[in-house]
Structure formats: C-alpha cells, structure tokens
Design a protein around this motif. Sequence first.
Motif, mmCIF file in Angstrom:
data_model
loop_
_atom_site.group_PDB
_atom_site.id
_atom_site.type_symbol
_atom_site.label_atom_id
_atom_site.label_comp_id
_atom_site.label_asym_id
_atom_site.label_seq_id
_atom_site.Cartn_x
_atom_site.Cartn_y
_atom_site.Cartn_z
ATOM 1 N N SER A 1 72.206 39.863 -15.980
ATOM 2 C CA SER A 1 70.830 39.377 -15.877
ATOM 3 C C SER A 1 70.541 38.826 -14.484
ATOM 4 N N ALA A 2 71.531 38.201 -13.853
ATOM 5 C CA ALA A 2 71.326 37.683 -12.505
ATOM 6 C C ALA A 2 71.191 38.828 -11.500
ATOM 7 N N VAL A 3 71.973 39.874 -11.680
ATOM 8 C CA VAL A 3 71.906 41.026 -10.791
ATOM 9 C C VAL A 3 70.560 41.731 -10.946
ATOM 10 N N LEU A 4 70.101 41.903 -12.185
ATOM 11 C CA LEU A 4 68.813 42.552 -12.415
ATOM 12 C C LEU A 4 67.663 41.728 -11.855
ATOM 13 N N ALA A 5 67.717 40.409 -11.998
ATOM 14 C CA ALA A 5 66.658 39.553 -11.458
ATOM 15 C C ALA A 5 66.616 39.659 -9.933
ATOM 16 N N LEU A 6 67.759 39.691 -9.293
ATOM 17 C CA LEU A 6 67.825 39.813 -7.844
ATOM 18 C C LEU A 6 67.284 41.166 -7.386
ATOM 19 N N LEU A 7 67.670 42.231 -8.064
ATOM 20 C CA LEU A 7 67.188 43.564 -7.695
ATOM 21 C C LEU A 7 65.681 43.703 -7.913
#
Length: 116
Positions: free
Chosen positions: A6-12
Amino acid sequence: MRYPISAVLALLSGVVVLTAQAADPKLQELSEPPAMSPATPAAETSADPAEPEVTITTQGADRREEYRVRGQLYMIKVIPAHGKPYYLIDNEGSGQFSRSDFAPSVKIPMWVIKRF
C-alpha cells in the motif's frame, strides 16, 4: 528492506499525478459555481422533470406530505399525531384516492415446526 504494497502504490500514484500535472501546462483551476438566488425555487432547478415535488402541510397535530409529478397529485402521506402513518394513493390518475398502509396482502405462515 521490505515496504508494504500500500505504501508503494501510494507513492507511485503520487508520482503519476505530479508528472501529469507538470506535463500539461494548460490545466486551470475551476472557478466557483454561481450561487443560487433565493428567489429561484428548488423545484425549478431540478434537471429531472419526473422527480416528485413534495409539499408538507400541517392540519392541527397531523402532518400531510403531498407528492406531485408535473403538477399532478398522486400520493398523500398522512402522519397523525398518534398512530401509524398511512398513504392515500391515486392509482389511476382519476383523483380518487384509496388508503394504503403498504402492508403485505399475503400473510406468511409463522407457526413453530420444532423447538430445540
């Protein structure tokens, strides 16, 4: 080091939004919508002409809600001070109203078959 998905998707998604805004310089902020004048009734601003107009009146302690579509009265909800609300409905559009409590006309058998 592992990062939650979820953190990676939010950053992307943040990176994609920022690059899209930077790539198109023609984007402008929207202006505020015009204010409604108090002289304009809400029924006239409705886009859907089939949306019912509701008029609420009181007669003593009772309250009546009259429902109209295109000016034609088709249903009245009567809410008495004491007791259950009921409806007067014009099914045929002839001006003759019949009372309805919206109770099911078929009674479901509710006897006990077996107790545990």
